[in-house]
Design an enzyme around this catalytic site. Structure first.
Site, PDB file in Angstrom:
ATOM      1  N   LYS A  39       0.825  -1.213   0.000  1.00  0.00           N
ATOM      2  CA  LYS A  39       0.000   0.000   0.000  1.00  0.00           C
ATOM      3  C   LYS A  39       0.856   1.259   0.000  1.00  0.00           C
ATOM      4  O   LYS A  39       0.607   2.196  -0.780  1.00  0.00           O
ATOM      5  CB  LYS A  39      -0.955  -0.012   1.200  1.00  0.00           C
ATOM      6  CG  LYS A  39      -1.946  -1.170   1.150  1.00  0.00           C
ATOM      7  CD  LYS A  39      -2.973  -1.097   2.251  1.00  0.00           C
ATOM      8  CE  LYS A  39      -2.395  -1.345   3.627  1.00  0.00           C
ATOM      9  NZ  LYS A  39      -1.885  -2.732   3.795  1.00  0.00           N
ATOM     10  N   ASP A  96      -1.957   6.795   6.174  1.00  0.00           N
ATOM     11  CA  ASP A  96      -1.898   5.391   6.561  1.00  0.00           C
ATOM     12  C   ASP A  96      -2.838   5.127   7.729  1.00  0.00           C
ATOM     13  O   ASP A  96      -3.071   6.009   8.566  1.00  0.00           O
ATOM     14  CB  ASP A  96      -0.456   5.050   6.946  1.00  0.00           C
ATOM     15  CG  ASP A  96      -0.185   3.560   6.951  1.00  0.00           C
ATOM     16  OD1 ASP A  96      -1.057   2.807   6.480  1.00  0.00           O
ATOM     17  OD2 ASP A  96       0.897   3.158   7.411  1.00  0.00           O
ATOM     18  N   THR A 108      -5.912  -1.419   6.954  1.00  0.00           N
ATOM     19  CA  THR A 108      -5.905  -2.869   7.104  1.00  0.00           C
ATOM     20  C   THR A 108      -7.275  -3.367   7.538  1.00  0.00           C
ATOM     21  O   THR A 108      -7.495  -4.575   7.604  1.00  0.00           O
ATOM     22  CB  THR A 108      -4.867  -3.297   8.154  1.00  0.00           C
ATOM     23  OG1 THR A 108      -5.135  -2.602   9.385  1.00  0.00           O
ATOM     24  CG2 THR A 108      -3.459  -2.954   7.688  1.00  0.00           C
TER      25      THR A 108
END
Length: 364
Positions: A84, A129, A178
């Protein structure tokens, strides 16, 4: 050889601290991050795996360049170590734009996000993130920033507070998570392109290992790369970590050339077996099979038998065991599958075998 710097901070928080370091952990440690910076692919053509995602993303970026516009906002989801962060850097490189990297846990107030957004340059890529861990006030501010390229900065408190609109230059947000299920629909819907990163096939990981070995100036034979790839849990980051450990073994114990036998011997030293299971994984399976006859057994009881915390077994060991078809979660507890008995070379008790020769998961 595509991976990212995503950390499984959610699991770490539940465990009360950082998880025990494991060679097959998909979370990047500092050594990984230092090596990955040198090994990252620089463009989509160099990026290995994720064929559909690469093809779709290539169309998005080419169309944006042809229009002379910024690319749509991109959401990348998937397990740690699949690429990613690498893809976010490639997006910036393909668009010829700078990239700024931050994370959801670092943005705890709307003011934190406003400070970042107000300093962006036109066309800049903002990589966020673990976006699902951003605070709710910052998340609500992000809605308007993504859609209208504007934020309202609140000055003052109480009835006298004033909202001052602040125009933002067009930018591209790349969010990584995630746990895509934790993203609220209003945020998820504002991304123009959404991609889910899949685990890699062994053949793709072999290409990853060969490329990394070349960059690290390591000699490796095809069967050596295949041996490493087969134990890498479908994750490029793990493949690269195993490659480095096998390289060390080959330099000390052999002539530096990585063959199948050398790779197998090296990974045996590090207790990573042919399916990628390590000490913790095998400990869970052995306790389940040898102490409880294959189950069903409660999670807490299993954790005590293994000598680990309940959360460690549930969050660290179980996901891979379930994905590999070695363990099943049932309403009555954890149950070993026939594949688990076969992997450890054990024979299930007669009372645990149904008439068709398959293990009876529910004890019927």
């Amino acid at each position: 050889m595509n991976w990212d710097d995503t950390t499984d901070a959610d699991a770490a928080e539940r465990l009360g601290g950082p998880a025990e370091e494991r060679l097959v952990d998909s979370v990047a440690d500092r050594d990984d991050q230092a090596v990955e910076a040198a090994l990252r692919p620089k463009d989509l053509d160099e990026f290995i795996g994720q064929e559909k995602v690469r093809e779709q993303l290539d169309l998005v970026l080419r169309a944006a360049r042809a229009r002379g516009a910024t690319a749509d906002h991109v959401l990348l989801s998937g397990a740690p170590g699949l690429g990613k962060t690498t893809l976010s850097m490639i997006i910036a490189a393909e668009m010829g734009a700078p990239i700024r990297i931050t994370s959801g846990p670092a943005i705890q107030h709307a003011g934190d996000l406003a400070a970042i957004l107000s300093s962006l340059q036109e066309g800049e890529v903002l990589f966020l993130d673990e976006i699902h861990r951003m605070s709710r006030p910052a998340e609500e501010m992000l809605y308007m920033a993504m859609e209208d390229f504007r934020v309202d900065v609140i000055v003052g408190k109480g009835p006298g507070a004033t909202a001052i609109p602040l125009e933002l230059p067009p930018f591209t947000l790349v969010g990584a998570t995630t746990r895509a299920g934790l993203l609220p629909p209003p945020l998820r819907d504002r991304f123009g392109f959404t991609a889910h990163m899949e685990f890699y096939e062994p053949a793709e990981l072999e290409r990853v290992v060969h490329r990394s070995a070349n960059l690290l100036e390591v000699e490796i034979e095809p069967d050596g790369a295949a041996e490493i790839a087969g134990r890498s849990r479908g994750t490029p980051r793990i493949a690269n970590r195993l490659l480095r450990r096998v390289r060390d073994y080959a330099q000390v114990k052999a002539d530096g050339l990585i063959t199948k036998d050398i790779a197998a011997a090296a990974l045996a030293v590090y207790e990573v077996d042919a399916r990628g299971l390590d000490r913790l994984d095998r400990g869970v399976l052995e306790a389940l099979l040898k102490l409880f006859g294959g189950g069903p057994v409660g999670l807490s009881t299993l954790a005590v038998a293994v000598g680990e915390e309940r959360e460690t077994v549930e969050e660290v060991a179980e996901p891979f065991l379930v994905r590999e078809g070695l363990l099943a979660r049932t309403p009555r507890g954890r149950v070993a599958t026939p594949a688990a008995w076969a992997h450890l070379g054990l024979t299930p008790p007669r009372s645990r075998t149904a008439g068709n020769g398959q293990q009876d998961l529910f004890g019927a």
